[in-house]
Design a protein around this motif. Structure first.
Motif, PDB file in Angstrom:
ATOM      1  N   ARG A 164       0.805  -1.225   0.000  1.00  0.00           N
ATOM      2  CA  ARG A 164       0.000   0.000   0.000  1.00  0.00           C
ATOM      3  C   ARG A 164       0.840   1.278   0.000  1.00  0.00           C
ATOM      4  NH1 ARG A 164      -5.816  -0.966   2.793  1.00  0.00           N
ATOM      5  NH2 ARG A 164      -6.152  -3.060   1.969  1.00  0.00           N
ATOM      6  N   LYS A 165       1.975   1.217   0.672  1.00  0.00           N
ATOM      7  CA  LYS A 165       2.796   2.433   0.765  1.00  0.00           C
ATOM      8  C   LYS A 165       3.759   2.590  -0.402  1.00  0.00           C
ATOM      9  CE  LYS A 165       2.968   2.776   5.788  1.00  0.00           C
ATOM     10  NZ  LYS A 165       3.833   2.608   6.957  1.00  0.00           N
ATOM     11  N   GLU A 166       4.245   1.474  -0.915  1.00  0.00           N
ATOM     12  CA  GLU A 166       5.315   1.584  -1.905  1.00  0.00           C
ATOM     13  C   GLU A 166       4.934   1.082  -3.287  1.00  0.00           C
ATOM     14  OE1 GLU A 166       9.024   0.177  -0.334  1.00  0.00           O
ATOM     15  OE2 GLU A 166       8.453   0.818   1.683  1.00  0.00           O
ATOM     16  N   PHE A 167       4.352  -0.108  -3.355  1.00  0.00           N
ATOM     17  CA  PHE A 167       4.044  -0.657  -4.677  1.00  0.00           C
ATOM     18  C   PHE A 167       2.871   0.051  -5.331  1.00  0.00           C
ATOM     19  CE2 PHE A 167       6.276  -4.143  -2.610  1.00  0.00           C
ATOM     20  CZ  PHE A 167       7.271  -4.350  -3.554  1.00  0.00           C
ATOM     21  N   PHE A 168       1.841   0.235  -4.543  1.00  0.00           N
ATOM     22  CA  PHE A 168       0.646   0.811  -5.146  1.00  0.00           C
ATOM     23  C   PHE A 168       0.921   2.164  -5.816  1.00  0.00           C
ATOM     24  CE2 PHE A 168      -3.473   2.914  -5.313  1.00  0.00           C
ATOM     25  CZ  PHE A 168      -4.163   1.984  -6.075  1.00  0.00           C
ATOM     26  N   PRO A 169       1.616   3.097  -5.149  1.00  0.00           N
ATOM     27  CA  PRO A 169       1.930   4.360  -5.823  1.00  0.00           C
ATOM     28  C   PRO A 169       2.714   4.150  -7.132  1.00  0.00           C
ATOM     29  CG  PRO A 169       2.329   4.572  -3.482  1.00  0.00           C
ATOM     30  CD  PRO A 169       2.055   3.121  -3.734  1.00  0.00           C
ATOM     31  N   ALA A 229      -9.203   6.850  -8.070  1.00  0.00           N
ATOM     32  CA  ALA A 229     -10.078   5.857  -8.708  1.00  0.00           C
ATOM     33  C   ALA A 229      -9.501   4.448  -8.576  1.00  0.00           C
ATOM     34  CB  ALA A 229     -10.263   6.212 -10.183  1.00  0.00           C
ATOM     35  N   TYR A 230      -8.225   4.350  -8.812  1.00  0.00           N
ATOM     36  CA  TYR A 230      -7.549   3.051  -8.767  1.00  0.00           C
ATOM     37  C   TYR A 230      -7.587   2.487  -7.339  1.00  0.00           C
ATOM     38  CZ  TYR A 230      -3.950  -0.236 -10.510  1.00  0.00           C
ATOM     39  OH  TYR A 230      -3.246  -1.335 -10.918  1.00  0.00           O
ATOM     40  N   ALA A 231      -7.331   3.367  -6.360  1.00  0.00           N
ATOM     41  CA  ALA A 231      -7.358   2.933  -4.953  1.00  0.00           C
ATOM     42  C   ALA A 231      -8.758   2.469  -4.563  1.00  0.00           C
ATOM     43  CB  ALA A 231      -6.901   4.072  -4.040  1.00  0.00           C
ATOM     44  N   GLU A 232      -9.760   3.208  -4.998  1.00  0.00           N
ATOM     45  CA  GLU A 232     -11.140   2.822  -4.680  1.00  0.00           C
ATOM     46  C   GLU A 232     -11.456   1.461  -5.307  1.00  0.00           C
ATOM     47  OE1 GLU A 232     -14.015   4.693  -3.120  1.00  0.00           O
ATOM     48  OE2 GLU A 232     -12.238   5.422  -2.074  1.00  0.00           O
ATOM     49  N   PHE A 233     -10.942   1.243  -6.503  1.00  0.00           N
ATOM     50  CA  PHE A 233     -11.200  -0.029  -7.184  1.00  0.00           C
ATOM     51  C   PHE A 233     -10.519  -1.196  -6.472  1.00  0.00           C
ATOM     52  CE2 PHE A 233     -10.319  -3.308 -10.380  1.00  0.00           C
ATOM     53  CZ  PHE A 233     -11.592  -3.520 -10.890  1.00  0.00           C
ATOM     54  N   VAL A 234      -9.297  -0.988  -6.057  1.00  0.00           N
ATOM     55  CA  VAL A 234      -8.527  -2.091  -5.476  1.00  0.00           C
ATOM     56  C   VAL A 234      -8.864  -2.337  -4.002  1.00  0.00           C
ATOM     57  CG1 VAL A 234      -6.187  -2.897  -4.902  1.00  0.00           C
ATOM     58  CG2 VAL A 234      -6.608  -1.748  -7.077  1.00  0.00           C
ATOM     59  N   PHE A 235      -9.094  -1.271  -3.261  1.00  0.00           N
ATOM     60  CA  PHE A 235      -9.183  -1.417  -1.803  1.00  0.00           C
ATOM     61  C   PHE A 235     -10.599  -1.356  -1.219  1.00  0.00           C
ATOM     62  CE2 PHE A 235      -4.872   0.588  -2.431  1.00  0.00           C
ATOM     63  CZ  PHE A 235      -4.160  -0.588  -2.236  1.00  0.00           C
ATOM     64  N   THR A 236     -11.610  -1.245  -2.038  1.00  0.00           N
ATOM     65  CA  THR A 236     -12.972  -1.214  -1.489  1.00  0.00           C
ATOM     66  C   THR A 236     -13.733  -2.461  -1.926  1.00  0.00           C
ATOM     67  OG1 THR A 236     -14.015  -0.089  -3.357  1.00  0.00           O
ATOM     68  CG2 THR A 236     -13.014   1.314  -1.644  1.00  0.00           C
ATOM     69  N   GLU A 237     -14.798  -2.752  -1.189  1.00  0.00           N
ATOM     70  CA  GLU A 237     -15.592  -3.951  -1.493  1.00  0.00           C
ATOM     71  C   GLU A 237     -17.084  -3.638  -1.540  1.00  0.00           C
ATOM     72  OE1 GLU A 237     -13.381  -7.728  -0.109  1.00  0.00           O
ATOM     73  OE2 GLU A 237     -13.151  -6.339   1.558  1.00  0.00           O
ATOM     74  N   ASN A 241     -19.892   0.963  -5.147  1.00  0.00           N
ATOM     75  CA  ASN A 241     -18.843   1.983  -5.300  1.00  0.00           C
ATOM     76  C   ASN A 241     -18.827   2.496  -6.742  1.00  0.00           C
ATOM     77  OD1 ASN A 241     -16.005   2.935  -5.967  1.00  0.00           O
ATOM     78  ND2 ASN A 241     -15.871   2.734  -3.744  1.00  0.00           N
ATOM     79  N   LYS A 242     -18.736   3.816  -6.883  1.00  0.00           N
ATOM     80  CA  LYS A 242     -18.857   4.372  -8.239  1.00  0.00           C
ATOM     81  C   LYS A 242     -17.626   4.120  -9.112  1.00  0.00           C
ATOM     82  CE  LYS A 242     -17.763   9.065  -6.684  1.00  0.00           C
ATOM     83  NZ  LYS A 242     -18.208  10.457  -6.683  1.00  0.00           N
ATOM     84  N   TYR A 243     -16.572   3.602  -8.503  1.00  0.00           N
ATOM     85  CA  TYR A 243     -15.373   3.304  -9.301  1.00  0.00           C
ATOM     86  C   TYR A 243     -15.300   1.834  -9.730  1.00  0.00           C
ATOM     87  CZ  TYR A 243     -13.759   7.943  -7.988  1.00  0.00           C
ATOM     88  OH  TYR A 243     -13.653   9.300  -7.838  1.00  0.00           O
ATOM     89  N   ASN A 244     -16.374   1.112  -9.524  1.00  0.00           N
ATOM     90  CA  ASN A 244     -16.375  -0.303  -9.912  1.00  0.00           C
ATOM     91  C   ASN A 244     -16.097  -0.495 -11.409  1.00  0.00           C
ATOM     92  OD1 ASN A 244     -16.811  -1.430  -7.399  1.00  0.00           O
ATOM     93  ND2 ASN A 244     -19.040  -1.388  -7.578  1.00  0.00           N
ATOM     94  N   GLY A 245     -16.382   0.535 -12.191  1.00  0.00           N
ATOM     95  CA  GLY A 245     -16.190   0.425 -13.643  1.00  0.00           C
ATOM     96  C   GLY A 245     -14.805   0.872 -14.093  1.00  0.00           C
ATOM     97  N   PHE A 246     -13.856   0.862 -13.196  1.00  0.00           N
ATOM     98  CA  PHE A 246     -12.501   1.316 -13.520  1.00  0.00           C
ATOM     99  C   PHE A 246     -11.914   0.584 -14.727  1.00  0.00           C
ATOM    100  CE2 PHE A 246      -7.831   1.444 -12.661  1.00  0.00           C
ATOM    101  CZ  PHE A 246      -7.663   2.814 -12.639  1.00  0.00           C
ATOM    102  N   TYR A 247     -12.218  -0.708 -14.835  1.00  0.00           N
ATOM    103  CA  TYR A 247     -11.797  -1.505 -15.995  1.00  0.00           C
ATOM    104  C   TYR A 247     -12.997  -1.859 -16.873  1.00  0.00           C
ATOM    105  CZ  TYR A 247      -7.000  -2.295 -14.318  1.00  0.00           C
ATOM    106  OH  TYR A 247      -5.692  -2.138 -13.933  1.00  0.00           O
ATOM    107  N   GLY A 248     -14.018  -1.012 -16.853  1.00  0.00           N
ATOM    108  CA  GLY A 248     -15.228  -1.293 -17.617  1.00  0.00           C
ATOM    109  C   GLY A 248     -16.195  -2.124 -16.781  1.00  0.00           C
TER     110      GLY A 248
END
Ligand SMILES: [Ca+2]
Ligand SMILES: [Ca+2]
Length: 252
Positions: A164-169, A229-237, A241-248
């Motif tokens: 979360r601190k290093e790879f994700f960014p 957007a990417y964080a919301e997609f990866v870290f929420t369940e 969530n409105k970012y569920n369509g990050f990859y369509g």
């Protein structure tokens, strides 16, 4: 973002090298901080994340909500569904395995759609292939990633503070570069549409997602907006969530 199952820290470090190569070609600063990051990996004394991310990108990423502030992912059905969706979008020829050819095909679609010149085309292909290499490095067979392998990812990977601190960014930085075709630091509607097109997602869906991602409504996606957007997609369940369509649209 996703790795195969049972990934230990060591393997993540190996992946990091792949990404380091992606970005180091045109960012010396980033390369330096990655080298430092590797050192930090093995020392108990960690630097504040803010300082680290500032050094890792030419423009510092300012997260609306820090990746470490999200609760641990539990790998709910909804979350798995998102992982399946990512697999589906990466599996360009839809044969149930991700290979280098999928990334080449995806790059080709971008190149053809935008009628890119030889230099731009080479750059797009290079970026996509380096993403593929870093992704496949964690696979048992480096020439392919099966759906089972990909979808069965151990959620503890994305819950590690190192991730979360290093790879994700870093993934944010690389992912943004893949989308920002002209490299001007902003993703336009056309660049976003080209990305979705390259993943075989209808352009209509790009328009919807673009509007969600463009938080300040200036007509561009900044790296900060992309990071959120990417964080919301990866870290929420949350299934809503409105970012569920990050990859369509999510697959079934
Ligand atoms: Ca751009
Ligand atoms: Ca914006």
């Amino acid at each position: 973002m996703f790795f195969k199952n049972n990934l230990g820290l060591l393997r993540i470090v190996q992946s990091r090298w792949g990404l380091a190569r992606v970005v180091s070609s045109n960012q010396i600063l980033l390369k330096k901080s990655l080298q430092r990051g590797l050192v930090l990996e093995y020392t108990p004394c960690k630097q504040p994340v803010r300082e680290l991310t500032d050094q890792m990108t030419d423009k510092p990423i300012s997260f609306k909500k820090m990746p470490t502030d999200y609760p641990p992912v539990t790998a709910s059905d909804h979350w798995r569904r998102k992982v399946r969706t990512v697999f589906n979008r990466f599996d360009s020829n839809n044969d149930g395995i991700i290979t280098k050819e999928d990334f080449e095909a995806s790059a080709r679609r971008t190149i053809e759609l935008l009628k890119l010149n030889a230099e731009q085309a080479a750059n797009i292909l290079k970026l996509r292939l380096e993403v593929w290499e870093s992704l496949s490095r964690g696979s048992k067979d480096v020439s392919q990633i099966t759906e089972k392998e990909f979808v069965g990812v151990d959620p503890s990977v994305v819950n590690q503070s190192t991730y979360r601190k290093e790879f994700f960014p870093m993934y944010v930085s690389v992912g943004f570069k893949v989308m920002d075709i002209d490299g001007d630091g902003l993703v336009t509607k056309d660049e976003h549409a080209a990305y979705f097109y390259s993943l075989n997602v209808p352009v209509e869906e790009s328009k919807k997602m673009f509007d969600v991602m463009d938080i300040n409504k200036d007509g561009f996606i900044s790296i900060d907006e992309y990071a959120h957007a990417y964080a919301e997609f990866v870290f929420t369940e949350d299934p809503n969530n409105k970012y569920n369509g990050f990859y369509g649209s999510l697959v079934d």
